[in-house]
Design an enzyme around this catalytic site. Structure first.
Site, PDB file in Angstrom:
ATOM      1  N   ASP A  86       0.859  -1.186   0.000  1.00  8.28           N
ATOM      2  CA  ASP A  86       0.000   0.000   0.000  1.00  8.28           C
ATOM      3  C   ASP A  86       0.895   1.236   0.000  1.00  8.28           C
ATOM      4  OD1 ASP A  86      -2.319  -1.529   0.246  1.00  8.28           O
ATOM      5  OD2 ASP A  86      -2.551  -1.174   2.397  1.00  8.28           O
ATOM      6  N   ARG A 123      -0.675  -0.934  -8.685  1.00  5.52           N
ATOM      7  CA  ARG A 123      -2.053  -0.554  -8.346  1.00  5.52           C
ATOM      8  C   ARG A 123      -2.155   0.971  -8.471  1.00  5.52           C
ATOM      9  NH1 ARG A 123      -3.324  -0.976  -2.305  1.00  5.52           N
ATOM     10  NH2 ARG A 123      -3.698  -3.187  -2.622  1.00  5.52           N
TER      11      ARG A 123
HETATM   12  P1  FDA Z   1     -13.985   8.779  -5.954  1.00 10.43           P
HETATM   13  O1  FDA Z   1     -13.553   9.163  -4.590  1.00 10.43           O
HETATM   14  O2  FDA Z   1     -14.188   9.855  -6.952  1.00 10.43           O
HETATM   15  O3  FDA Z   1     -15.266   7.884  -5.829  1.00 10.43           O
HETATM   16  C1  FDA Z   1     -16.018   7.452  -6.937  1.00 10.43           C
HETATM   17  C2  FDA Z   1     -17.314   6.891  -6.417  1.00 10.43           C
HETATM   18  O4  FDA Z   1     -17.055   5.728  -5.630  1.00 10.43           O
HETATM   19  C3  FDA Z   1     -18.042   7.828  -5.458  1.00 10.43           C
HETATM   20  O5  FDA Z   1     -18.890   8.689  -6.159  1.00 10.43           O
HETATM   21  C4  FDA Z   1     -18.778   6.864  -4.562  1.00 10.43           C
HETATM   22  O6  FDA Z   1     -19.934   6.393  -5.200  1.00 10.43           O
HETATM   23  C5  FDA Z   1     -17.829   5.707  -4.467  1.00 10.43           C
HETATM   24  N1  FDA Z   1     -16.960   5.823  -3.278  1.00 10.43           N
HETATM   25  C6  FDA Z   1     -15.634   6.112  -3.248  1.00 10.43           C
HETATM   26  N2  FDA Z   1     -15.159   6.081  -1.991  1.00 10.43           N
HETATM   27  C7  FDA Z   1     -16.213   5.773  -1.202  1.00 10.43           C
HETATM   28  C8  FDA Z   1     -16.378   5.593   0.199  1.00 10.43           C
HETATM   29  N3  FDA Z   1     -15.353   5.735   1.043  1.00 10.43           N
HETATM   30  N4  FDA Z   1     -17.607   5.292   0.664  1.00 10.43           N
HETATM   31  C9  FDA Z   1     -18.651   5.131  -0.164  1.00 10.43           C
HETATM   32  N5  FDA Z   1     -18.559   5.286  -1.507  1.00 10.43           N
HETATM   33  C10 FDA Z   1     -17.361   5.602  -2.017  1.00 10.43           C
HETATM   34  N6  FDA Z   1      -5.155   5.026  -1.384  1.00 10.43           N
HETATM   35  C11 FDA Z   1      -3.886   5.273  -0.990  1.00 10.43           C
HETATM   36  O7  FDA Z   1      -3.530   6.424  -0.734  1.00 10.43           O
HETATM   37  N7  FDA Z   1      -2.996   4.242  -0.887  1.00 10.43           N
HETATM   38  C12 FDA Z   1      -3.326   2.952  -1.191  1.00 10.43           C
HETATM   39  O8  FDA Z   1      -2.480   2.057  -1.089  1.00 10.43           O
HETATM   40  C13 FDA Z   1      -4.670   2.697  -1.588  1.00 10.43           C
HETATM   41  N8  FDA Z   1      -5.090   1.434  -1.879  1.00 10.43           N
HETATM   42  C14 FDA Z   1      -6.345   1.229  -2.401  1.00 10.43           C
HETATM   43  C15 FDA Z   1      -6.727  -0.051  -2.819  1.00 10.43           C
HETATM   44  C16 FDA Z   1      -7.958  -0.226  -3.429  1.00 10.43           C
HETATM   45  C17 FDA Z   1      -8.356  -1.589  -3.874  1.00 10.43           C
HETATM   46  C18 FDA Z   1      -8.831   0.886  -3.640  1.00 10.43           C
HETATM   47  C19 FDA Z   1     -10.122   0.733  -4.360  1.00 10.43           C
HETATM   48  C20 FDA Z   1      -8.455   2.124  -3.204  1.00 10.43           C
HETATM   49  C21 FDA Z   1      -7.233   2.307  -2.563  1.00 10.43           C
HETATM   50  N9  FDA Z   1      -6.873   3.561  -2.088  1.00 10.43           N
HETATM   51  C22 FDA Z   1      -5.560   3.778  -1.679  1.00 10.43           C
HETATM   52  C23 FDA Z   1      -7.891   4.619  -1.922  1.00 10.43           C
HETATM   53  C24 FDA Z   1      -7.942   5.540  -3.119  1.00 10.43           C
HETATM   54  O9  FDA Z   1      -6.770   6.302  -3.183  1.00 10.43           O
HETATM   55  C25 FDA Z   1      -9.165   6.471  -3.032  1.00 10.43           C
HETATM   56  O10 FDA Z   1      -9.055   7.274  -1.880  1.00 10.43           O
HETATM   57  C26 FDA Z   1     -10.508   5.751  -3.010  1.00 10.43           C
HETATM   58  O11 FDA Z   1     -10.498   4.645  -3.842  1.00 10.43           O
HETATM   59  C27 FDA Z   1     -11.653   6.681  -3.466  1.00 10.43           C
HETATM   60  O12 FDA Z   1     -11.406   7.107  -4.761  1.00 10.43           O
HETATM   61  P2  FDA Z   1     -12.173   6.563  -6.088  1.00 10.43           P
HETATM   62  O13 FDA Z   1     -11.111   6.273  -7.084  1.00 10.43           O
HETATM   63  O14 FDA Z   1     -13.046   5.443  -5.773  1.00 10.43           O
HETATM   64  O15 FDA Z   1     -12.924   7.817  -6.635  1.00 10.43           O
END
Ligand code: FDA
Length: 304
Positions: A133, A183
């Protein structure tokens, strides 16, 4: 708006009185359960089995970070050994997600590196991989460098890169020759404008610009970690000219219907499944990602 909210919310959630109330109440634990599979390995394995039945693989993360003493780092290593043994003996389609500060990188980088190498070997024996991570920017360079070094001999590691950091475009270029898996995620910490894009639009544009070089590199296995449908469909378009495999990754408890739709469309989906008792820092990041989550949490705490 989303990123500004994140930068404001995280310091408040990290204040110790807030943490005390949240972790000491049943309400705090029950909100955490939306995003965390449980406190025990057995609960995490049960979630993994359910997801596997629904056609997904998982990445198991035993919650913990910013460890400051050797005993806790040794315990984290032992917990991951046990987890890998269970993955192998139960035939679960899982890899591990590990934070280097959980292995003690903050106070003993050599021991953390040795622990990572040991876990990589154990994961190799269990026919799986380890994803590192990415934590906040105090750790980025050390994490990238340790990944590069251990991956050279291990070969079964991967690393998370955060689209919100300006440096990620260079890190991606630097790491593509290492093979393994990358990732790509947006980034979950509060970072300053000197280091990171601040608006949601800028972060999304950065993610979109990192996708083509990542998806074009056939020697690396891309793990596209987002719940953002626009970025998912951009990935889908880029995948048309890709011959090697890739996967989408999403978090436990987030956008489950979308996870199912991607599986139904024939894509590989891996769900990040965190478990353990140190769930509060993870929960703060999930709450800060969405104002609605935080409002729900605050209302639940007030009404408890
Ligand atoms: P965005 O935040 O724009 O969300 C898109 C949509 O997804 C939202 O409109 C909502 O519907 C849904 N959504 C997203 N987050 C949600 C929540 N918390 N609750 C409810 N709905 C939600 N970060 C990091 O700094 N280091 C890391 O190692 C990782 N590792 C990691 C692994 C995996 C498998 C994932 C999916 C994510 C991470 N992250 C991470 C977190 C990542 O950086 C980010 O903060 C979150 O994924 C939210 O961003 P989205 O890309 O989903 O887009």
């Amino acid at each position: 708006m989303g990123r500004v909210f994140q930068r404001l919310a995280l310091p408040v959630l990290h204040a110790s009185p807030v943490e005390r109330v949240a972790t000491g109440s049943r309400v705090g634990r029950s909100v955490a359960r939306r995003f965390v599979a449980g406190e025990t390995l057995e609960e995490a394995l049960a979630a993994a089995r359910r997801l596997q039945q629904a056609g997904m693989s998982v990445s198991l993360n035993h919650l913990g970070e910013e460890v400051t003493d050797p005993k806790a780092a040794a315990q984290a290593l032992e917990d991951y050994r046990v987890c890998l043994t269970a993955i192998a003996s139960e035939g679960i389609d899982a890899n591990l997600s590990v934070k280097l500060t959980q292995l003690g990188m903050g106070f003993d980088p050599e021991a953390a590196e040795a622990a990572l190498a040991e876990l990589a070997a154990a994961a190799g024996a269990a026919n799986t991989t380890i994803t590192i991570d990415m934590e906040d920017s105090r750790w980025t360079e050390q994490t990238v460098a340790m990944y590069e070094k251990v991956q050279r001999s291990a070969g079964n590691l991967g690393l998370a890169l955060q689209a919100y950091l300006y440096r990620t475009v260079d890190d991606l270029r630097r790491l593509l020759p290492s093979g393994g898996h990358i990732r790509l995620c947006k980034g979950a910490y509060a970072e300053p404008p000197t280091l990171a894009w601040q608006s949601a639009g800028e972060v999304d544009d950065s993610f979109a610009s990192l996708l083509p070089p990542l998806m074009a590199c056939e020697e690396v296995y891309p793990a596209i970690a987002t719940h953002d449908e626009r970025l998912i469909s951009l990935t889908r378009n880029l995948a048309v000219s890709r011959t090697a495999a890739f996967e989408y990754q999403m978090m436990y408890g987030v956008r489950e219907p979308l996870q199912g739709r991607l599986v139904a469309d024939g894509f590989r989906v891996r769900v990040y499944v965190p478990y353990g008792s140190h769930w509060y820092p993870y929960l703060t990041r999930r709450l800060a990602e969405r104002p609605a989550n935080l409002m729900f949490f605050v209302r639940a705490l007030i009404g408890r």
